[in-house]
Design a protein around this motif. Sequence first.
Motif: not given
Length: 331
Positions: A79-89
């Motif tokens: 969840n932390f990386l999903a906010i600070v380093d979002p990746q394309p699905e």
Amino acid sequence: RRVHGEICEVALSKVSQKIVERRMIVKPDFQAFDRLNRGHVSANNFRQLASMLQLSLNDEELDAVCARFTDDAGFNYFNFLAIVDPQPEVEFGYLRRLEDIRVTNENQPISLELQPMLSDCEAVMNKIKTHVHRKRLRLSEYFRDHDHLRHGRIPKDTFRRALDNSTVNLSQQEVSIIENAYRGKELNTVNWMKFVTDVDAIFATRHLEKDPLKDPVLFEPSHEYAVNELSQEENETLGEAISKISYIVKRRRMQLHPLFADFDIVNNMCISQNQFRRVLTEMDLGGCLSEYDWAVLFKRFCHRKGSRDDVNYLAFTDEVYAAAGFAHRMP
């Protein structure tokens, strides 16, 4: 709590900006501490990584981030990386690809359907025997591995799959005819052993040792062009065209086969329609034929090679020699 949340938002924005500026890939560092790949690390691991990656977070910001993303299992770095380093699905395209293949197969008929379809079992069996005789196949090798108990019956789907692996090109209708003719005792099964026995009879007569005086039956494979059906008018036109050509060939004692063979590089007794017409024109045999005569000749001696309609020149020369009264392939 509001101040605590604002500190966390500022910290996340700072980390996200630093990751973008330095083009950092931080997920592998978190995964190094997550041996079970659960998406969680300890709070101490997060603090250690923040220091190692030089995220520039003070103790208050670290506490705020840990308080937001820590649960019973530890620090949820997913969840932390999903906010600070979002990746394309990443699109899971396997199911979509299967759907595209299904739609393509439904909208575009396969090349086998371009071939003439046979409607009776005897004709289909003759087609299979001809293919097996020419390729010298042993069909039992394709079916035996699917019948572990050796009771001679396999499901219809397995029968179709084994038949496809044997390179016997049959349409769906022709396969259904074979399945109905060799239907097994159980529901939706095929007696493959009886089918293979009937096909292998072209190589040797069964039980000849019990009846040694019996005359063995020699299987003569039919020509590929035998399925090319002509109307009554076309048959009359074909006879007239063959008669015109055979008359000139007999009078001049001409050899047809060598000139055709010059264009047959792979020696499969077939050439293209343009090559066929060119050879007859060079021998001064094309002048006696009309365009309709050419069309009938192409239709009668058509031999399909993939998506191209070639001409079986060996069958053509045999009919011309027979009409001229020559010995078989010895003019």
